[in-house]
Scaffold this active site. Structure first.
Site, PDB file in Angstrom:
ATOM      1  N   GLY A  80       0.388  -1.210  -0.127  1.00  0.00           N
ATOM      2  CA  GLY A  80       0.019   0.150   0.602  1.00  0.00           C
ATOM      3  C   GLY A  80       1.013   1.038   0.426  1.00  0.00           C
ATOM      4  O   GLY A  80       2.354   1.178  -0.236  1.00  0.00           O
ATOM      5  N   GLN A  81       0.268   2.179   0.193  1.00  0.00           N
ATOM      6  CA  GLN A  81       1.245   3.629  -0.293  1.00  0.00           C
ATOM      7  C   GLN A  81       2.180   4.208   1.122  1.00  0.00           C
ATOM      8  O   GLN A  81       3.238   3.957   0.821  1.00  0.00           O
ATOM      9  CB  GLN A  81      -0.049   4.663  -0.045  1.00  0.00           C
ATOM     10  CG  GLN A  81       0.894   6.198  -0.158  1.00  0.00           C
ATOM     11  CD  GLN A  81       0.267   7.522   0.497  1.00  0.00           C
ATOM     12  OE1 GLN A  81      -1.095   7.440   0.822  1.00  0.00           O
ATOM     13  NE2 GLN A  81       0.473   8.243  -0.129  1.00  0.00           N
TER      14      GLN A  81
ATOM     15  N   ILE B 161      -2.618  -9.006   0.350  1.00  0.00           N
ATOM     16  CA  ILE B 161      -3.163  -9.988  -0.131  1.00  0.00           C
ATOM     17  C   ILE B 161      -3.080  -9.799  -1.686  1.00  0.00           C
ATOM     18  O   ILE B 161      -2.909 -10.830  -2.305  1.00  0.00           O
ATOM     19  CB  ILE B 161      -4.488  -9.148   0.105  1.00  0.00           C
ATOM     20  CG1 ILE B 161      -5.691 -10.067  -0.367  1.00  0.00           C
ATOM     21  CG2 ILE B 161      -5.235  -7.678  -0.362  1.00  0.00           C
ATOM     22  CD1 ILE B 161      -7.277 -10.108   0.593  1.00  0.00           C
TER      23      ILE B 161
ATOM     24  N   ASP C 283      -4.061 -12.495   3.824  1.00  0.00           N
ATOM     25  CA  ASP C 283      -5.461 -11.745   3.767  1.00  0.00           C
ATOM     26  C   ASP C 283      -5.940 -11.736   5.557  1.00  0.00           C
ATOM     27  O   ASP C 283      -5.605 -12.394   6.024  1.00  0.00           O
ATOM     28  CB  ASP C 283      -6.668 -13.016   3.261  1.00  0.00           C
ATOM     29  CG  ASP C 283      -7.850 -12.527   3.979  1.00  0.00           C
ATOM     30  OD1 ASP C 283      -7.926 -10.994   4.592  1.00  0.00           O
ATOM     31  OD2 ASP C 283      -8.541 -12.851   3.271  1.00  0.00           O
TER      32      ASP C 283
ATOM     33  N   TYR D 220     -15.628   4.398   7.374  1.00  0.00           N
ATOM     34  CA  TYR D 220     -13.537   5.061   7.645  1.00  0.00           C
ATOM     35  C   TYR D 220     -13.065   5.412   9.048  1.00  0.00           C
ATOM     36  O   TYR D 220     -12.516   5.053   9.962  1.00  0.00           O
ATOM     37  CB  TYR D 220     -12.720   5.568   6.579  1.00  0.00           C
ATOM     38  CG  TYR D 220     -11.511   5.481   7.473  1.00  0.00           C
ATOM     39  CD1 TYR D 220     -10.626   4.235   7.077  1.00  0.00           C
ATOM     40  CD2 TYR D 220     -10.961   6.673   7.061  1.00  0.00           C
ATOM     41  CE1 TYR D 220      -9.317   4.733   7.193  1.00  0.00           C
ATOM     42  CE2 TYR D 220      -9.356   7.037   6.985  1.00  0.00           C
ATOM     43  CZ  TYR D 220      -8.596   5.561   7.113  1.00  0.00           C
ATOM     44  OH  TYR D 220      -7.723   6.245   7.464  1.00  0.00           O
TER      45      TYR D 220
ATOM     46  N   ILE E 160      -1.793  12.003   3.642  1.00  0.00           N
ATOM     47  CA  ILE E 160      -0.255  11.180   3.385  1.00  0.00           C
ATOM     48  C   ILE E 160       0.007  11.785   1.664  1.00  0.00           C
ATOM     49  O   ILE E 160      -0.793  11.314   0.825  1.00  0.00           O
ATOM     50  CB  ILE E 160      -0.023   9.454   4.140  1.00  0.00           C
ATOM     51  CG1 ILE E 160       0.268   9.834   5.110  1.00  0.00           C
ATOM     52  CG2 ILE E 160       1.336  10.007   3.569  1.00  0.00           C
ATOM     53  CD1 ILE E 160       0.297  10.585   6.303  1.00  0.00           C
TER      54      ILE E 160
HETATM   55  N1  SER Z   1      -6.186   9.904   3.485  1.00  0.00           N
HETATM   56  C1  SER Z   1      -7.148   9.021   4.554  1.00  0.00           C
HETATM   57  C2  SER Z   1      -7.994   8.717   3.760  1.00  0.00           C
HETATM   58  O1  SER Z   1      -8.405  10.060   2.764  1.00  0.00           O
HETATM   59  C3  SER Z   1      -7.398   9.413   5.626  1.00  0.00           C
HETATM   60  O2  SER Z   1      -7.221   8.972   6.786  1.00  0.00           O
HETATM   61  O3  SER Z   1      -9.141   8.194   3.897  1.00  0.00           O
END
Ligand code: SER
Length: 320
Positions: free
Chosen positions: A11-12, A35, A49, A139, A169
């Site tokens: 991931g990033q 994954i 996973d 989220y 980020i």
């Molecule tokens: N960068 C994330 C998002 O935009 C925030 O934690 O979902």
């Protein structure tokens, strides 16, 4: 000698974290897992996973893992498209690791929280560590619940979990996947490829952001901190740079004067408007000496340099 597992290593954040941790330790001490398969072959990569508790336990035992960095999650914009599934995934991956911590199989855990834990009634400017938290995204709800659970596991089962509330980020190696702050990464790719960008957030939407090297430094430092100094048992506020799409475009135009931006806000605008504009991170400074290094101009310059190289574009980066 300790062994580390990164979950979500493709991931990033996982990508950059993997590089940094392998510089600090050795390749074989830092096991990568995801994954999805990695772009390049990696003898220390394992397919995993993270929602599969048995599979996670097997990897932890097999590689005798001491520390876990749990970077797998469904981000804000994607989570809104599949609420129940995202809630299940974000919580399940956390519980799988917390339970192994409770059993004493893992000694230390990093789990990232987010500025998404805040909501519309949170003070938006210089948001304090302890304040109103009424997230209205799936989220954000999962991150706030996660913060409560890590504190619970610390208090009741002495699990050593550390966490910081990441802002958006920004990085060049790997694209973010489905967040609200993604515009601040996409804009650079489009600036270099096409010379123009349509922002999905409105021009004056100010959000807290951070350049990747600072985010990695925060992550590694909080894990290295003396546990006795950590007075926040949920997740620390950490701040970097706050800016709007218009301000970011202007900062890019310093190097690419012909760059153009326009605005077509979509559903992510409402998410952004429920989040803080800037963050007060004095607790992190006090407890583990956190301080970001990159300002807006330094971040923009570094992003353009790396991405123009990545796209093999010779740019006339005016000020560089
Ligand atoms: N960068 C994330 C998002 O935009 C925030 O934690 O979902």
């Amino acid at each position: 000698m300790k062994n580390i597992l990164i979950i979500g290593s493709n991931g990033q954040i996982g990508t950059d974290l993997l590089t940094k941790l392998r510089e600090k330790y050795s390749d074989k001490q830092v096991i990568a897992s995801d994954i999805r398969s990695p772009k390049l072959p990696d003898p220390y990569f394992v397919h995993l996973d993270a929602t599969d508790a048995k599979a996670v336990r097997k990897v932890i035992k097999e590689y005798q893992i001491d520390e876990v960095y749990l970077m797998a999650a469904i981000l804000s914009a994607n989570a809104e498209k599949m609420p129940m599934k995202s809630w299940d995934i974000n919580m399940q991956v956390l519980f799988n690791i917390l339970e192994l911590g409770k059993e004493g199989l893992i000694k230390k855990i990093f789990w990232p929280s987010s500025i998404a834990v805040f909501g519309p009634h949170t003070p938006r400017v210089n948001t304090p560590q302890y304040t109103v938290m009424d997230p209205n995204t799936v989220y954000g709800i999962s991150k706030l619940a996660g913060e409560r659970w890590i504190e619970y596991y610390k208090e009741h089962y002495q699990v050593d979990v550390r966490s910081a509330r990441y802002p958006g980020i920004i990085s060049w190696k790997t694209l973010p996947g489905g967040g609200t702050t993604d515009y601040a990464v996409e804009i650079f790719h489009e600036a270099i490829k096409k010379g123009r960008y349509t922002s999905f957030l409105a021009e004056n939407t100010r959000l807290p952001m951070m350049y990747m090297p600072d985010a990695i430094e925060a992550t590694i430092n909080i894990m290295a901190a003396d546990k006795r100094n950590l007075s926040v048992h949920s997740a620390y506020n950490i701040a970097g740079i706050s800016f709007t799409p218009a301000e970011l475009a202007k900062a890019i135009q310093v190097y690419l004067p012909s760059f153009e931006i326009d605005y077509a806000p979509d559903f992510r605008q409402a998410i952004a408007e429920s989040w803080p504009e800037s963050i007060d991170d004095t607790m992190a400074f006090k407890d583990w000496h956190w301080q970001h290094k990159y300002n807006l101009d330094e971040m923009v310059k570094d992003m353009l340099e790396h991405l123009s190289e990545q796209y093999h574009k010779k740019l006339d980066l005016a000020k560089i």
